[in-house]
Motif scaffolding. Structure first.
Motif, short mmCIF file in Angstrom:
data_model
loop_
_atom_site.label_atom_id
_atom_site.label_comp_id
_atom_site.label_asym_id
_atom_site.label_seq_id
_atom_site.Cartn_x
_atom_site.Cartn_y
_atom_site.Cartn_z
N ARG A 47 -25.82 76.66 66.99
CA ARG A 47 -24.83 75.72 67.52
C ARG A 47 -25.47 74.74 68.49
NH1 ARG A 47 -19.25 78.01 69.63
NH2 ARG A 47 -19.12 75.76 69.93
N GLU A 48 -26.39 75.22 69.32
CA GLU A 48 -27.06 74.33 70.28
C GLU A 48 -27.86 73.26 69.55
OE1 GLU A 48 -30.30 74.56 73.95
OE2 GLU A 48 -29.86 76.33 72.73
N ASN A 49 -28.59 73.66 68.51
CA ASN A 49 -29.39 72.69 67.76
C ASN A 49 -28.50 71.65 67.08
OD1 ASN A 49 -31.79 73.93 68.48
ND2 ASN A 49 -31.85 75.21 66.66
N ARG A 50 -27.41 72.10 66.48
CA ARG A 50 -26.51 71.16 65.81
C ARG A 50 -25.84 70.22 66.80
NH1 ARG A 50 -23.67 75.54 61.71
NH2 ARG A 50 -25.50 75.86 60.37
N ASN A 51 -25.39 70.76 67.94
CA ASN A 51 -24.77 69.90 68.95
C ASN A 51 -25.77 68.90 69.52
OD1 ASN A 51 -22.35 71.26 68.63
ND2 ASN A 51 -22.73 72.68 70.32
N PHE A 52 -27.01 69.35 69.72
CA PHE A 52 -28.04 68.45 70.23
C PHE A 52 -28.33 67.34 69.21
CE2 PHE A 52 -32.57 67.37 70.94
CZ PHE A 52 -32.45 66.84 72.22
N SER A 53 -28.34 67.71 67.93
CA SER A 53 -28.55 66.70 66.90
C SER A 53 -27.40 65.71 66.86
CB SER A 53 -28.71 67.38 65.53
OG SER A 53 -28.87 66.43 64.50
N THR A 54 -26.17 66.20 67.04
CA THR A 54 -25.02 65.30 67.08
C THR A 54 -25.10 64.36 68.28
OG1 THR A 54 -23.64 67.00 66.02
CG2 THR A 54 -22.51 65.22 67.16
#
Length: 210
Positions: free
Chosen positions: A161-168
């Protein structure tokens, strides 16, 4: 002292019963990658976890194939998965990720394959220790092992989730920057156009007076 010796003995007996592989793989565009594990005992538990950490729309095709090329499970455009199944037969199991749907996007896939036998290890008997103490210690260690496994999976979930949110956030930041640049260029163009129009009117007025 005796309890600590029993704990060490049980952990030493449990270690050969579980084999696991945790990797992060870079899946290039139009690539299909497969990973293999060998199951020696029929009825063994196989745990399979994966999550797309970065790249594209965070999705990938997957496929689990057993011996004799028997498809056990598959999926299309999945972001992550967490599965546990029982090996119906011994042999080589294949876990494949397919990124052929992407023409240019690379993807980073974090996955883990664990094979665990169903039988439990027996603790070597120690002098002065009752069977009740040994059984209670064994159950406590198995509970701790299960809790640690749950904590590990939760950490992986939050990491995903952290990686996806950071990518967003990075994507949104890039869009805002591009929009700001376009807005600035439009303002400069509008200012230049206004100056050109004003000069055109003044030049026409001068010619009228002459």
């Amino acid at each position: 002292m005796k309890v600590s010796l029993l704990s060490c003995s049980l952990l030493a007996c449990l270690s050969p019963l579980v084999s696991a592989t945790a990797l992060t793989y870079k899946l290039t565009a139009n690539e299909k990658a497969c990973f293999f594990t060998n199951v020696e005992n029929k009825g063994a538990k196989i745990a399979f976890y994966f999550a797309v950490q970065a790249g594209g729309s965070f999705d990938v095709d997957y496929e689990v194939v057993g011996p004799a090329d028997k498809i056990i499970m598959d999926g299309k455009k999945e972001r992550q998965g967490d599965f546990v199944f029982t090996a119906g037969e011994t042999g080589e199991y294949r876990f494949c990720f397919n990124n052929e749907m992407s023409t240019f996007a690379e993807k980073f896939v974090d996955f883990e394959i664990a094979v665990e036998n169903e039988q439990r290890a027996s603790i070597p008997s120690k002098q002065g220790t009752s069977p009740e103490q040994t059984s209670a210690l064994e159950e406590s260690i198995f509970k701790i092992s299960g809790l640690l496994s749950t904590i590990t999976r939760n950490q992986k979930y939050f990491r995903t989730r952290e990686n996806r949110n950071f990518s967003t956030v990075r994507s949104t930041e890039r869009r805002i920057f591009n929009f700001s640049v376009m807005e600035s260029l439009m303002m400069v163009c509008m200012a230049g156009l206004q100056v050109f129009i004003v000069r055109f009117f003044f030049q026409g007025a001068r010619k009228g007076y002459v």
